[in-house]
Scaffold this motif. Structure first.
Motif, PDB file in Angstrom:
ATOM      1  N   ASN A  77       0.458  -1.414  -0.162  1.00 38.87           N
ATOM      2  CA  ASN A  77      -0.420  -0.111   0.165  1.00 38.87           C
ATOM      3  C   ASN A  77       1.130   1.405  -0.031  1.00 38.87           C
ATOM      4  N   LYS A  78       1.975   1.232   0.027  1.00 33.94           N
ATOM      5  CA  LYS A  78       3.281   2.030   0.648  1.00 33.94           C
ATOM      6  C   LYS A  78       3.302   1.914  -1.099  1.00 33.94           C
ATOM      7  N   ILE A 115      -1.192   3.404  -5.410  1.00 31.09           N
ATOM      8  CA  ILE A 115      -1.938   4.549  -5.399  1.00 31.09           C
ATOM      9  C   ILE A 115      -3.405   4.173  -4.699  1.00 31.09           C
ATOM     10  N   LYS A 116      -3.273   4.730  -3.529  1.00 32.32           N
ATOM     11  CA  LYS A 116      -4.936   4.836  -3.118  1.00 32.32           C
ATOM     12  C   LYS A 116      -6.282   5.047  -3.646  1.00 32.32           C
ATOM     13  N   GLU A 117      -6.108   5.731  -4.978  1.00 33.91           N
ATOM     14  CA  GLU A 117      -7.563   5.202  -5.907  1.00 33.91           C
ATOM     15  C   GLU A 117      -7.339   3.267  -6.668  1.00 33.91           C
ATOM     16  N   LEU A 141      -6.194   1.132  -5.019  1.00 32.67           N
ATOM     17  CA  LEU A 141      -6.556   0.460  -3.933  1.00 32.67           C
ATOM     18  C   LEU A 141      -8.245   0.667  -3.804  1.00 32.67           C
ATOM     19  N   GLU A 142      -8.846   1.344  -3.464  1.00 35.63           N
ATOM     20  CA  GLU A 142     -10.043   1.465  -3.525  1.00 35.63           C
ATOM     21  C   GLU A 142     -10.584   1.098  -5.008  1.00 35.63           C
ATOM     22  N   LYS A 149      -9.585  -3.102   4.438  1.00 35.16           N
ATOM     23  CA  LYS A 149      -9.805  -1.009   4.705  1.00 35.16           C
ATOM     24  C   LYS A 149      -9.542  -0.197   6.025  1.00 35.16           C
ATOM     25  N   LEU A 165      -5.707   0.140   6.251  1.00 42.27           N
ATOM     26  CA  LEU A 165      -5.205   1.585   5.114  1.00 42.27           C
ATOM     27  C   LEU A 165      -5.487   2.074   5.875  1.00 42.27           C
TER      28      LEU A 165
END
Length: 71
Positions: free
Chosen positions: A35-36, A39-41, A43-44, A67, A70
């Motif tokens: 997750n580092k 990117i967040k998008e 992962l979502e 979740k 994160l």
């Protein structure tokens, strides 16, 4: 290479109906702290792809754990 790796994961999550594969992806991301670098998008998107498949309790619990991981 990272982008190819993430695209391949997303492609596989879309195509597979094996709930164990989905659980393994999230375990792998958490175990190696990917997750580092993802990117967040992205992962979502992964979480949404899995959630839309309605696999059942084991996957629902893994998504909740992911979740929470994160933050």
């Amino acid at each position: 290479k990272k982008n190819d790796f993430v695209k391949e994961i997303i492609k596989n999550l879309k195509s597979t109906n094996d709930y164990r594969s989905h659980i393994r992806v999230y375990n792998y991301i958490m175990n190696f702290e990917l997750n580092k670098i993802i990117i967040k998008e992205e992962l979502e998107l992964m979480v949404n792809l899995t959630a839309n498949k309605n696999f059942g309790r084991a996957v629902t619990l893994k998504l909740s754990e992911f979740k929470e991981y994160l933050g």
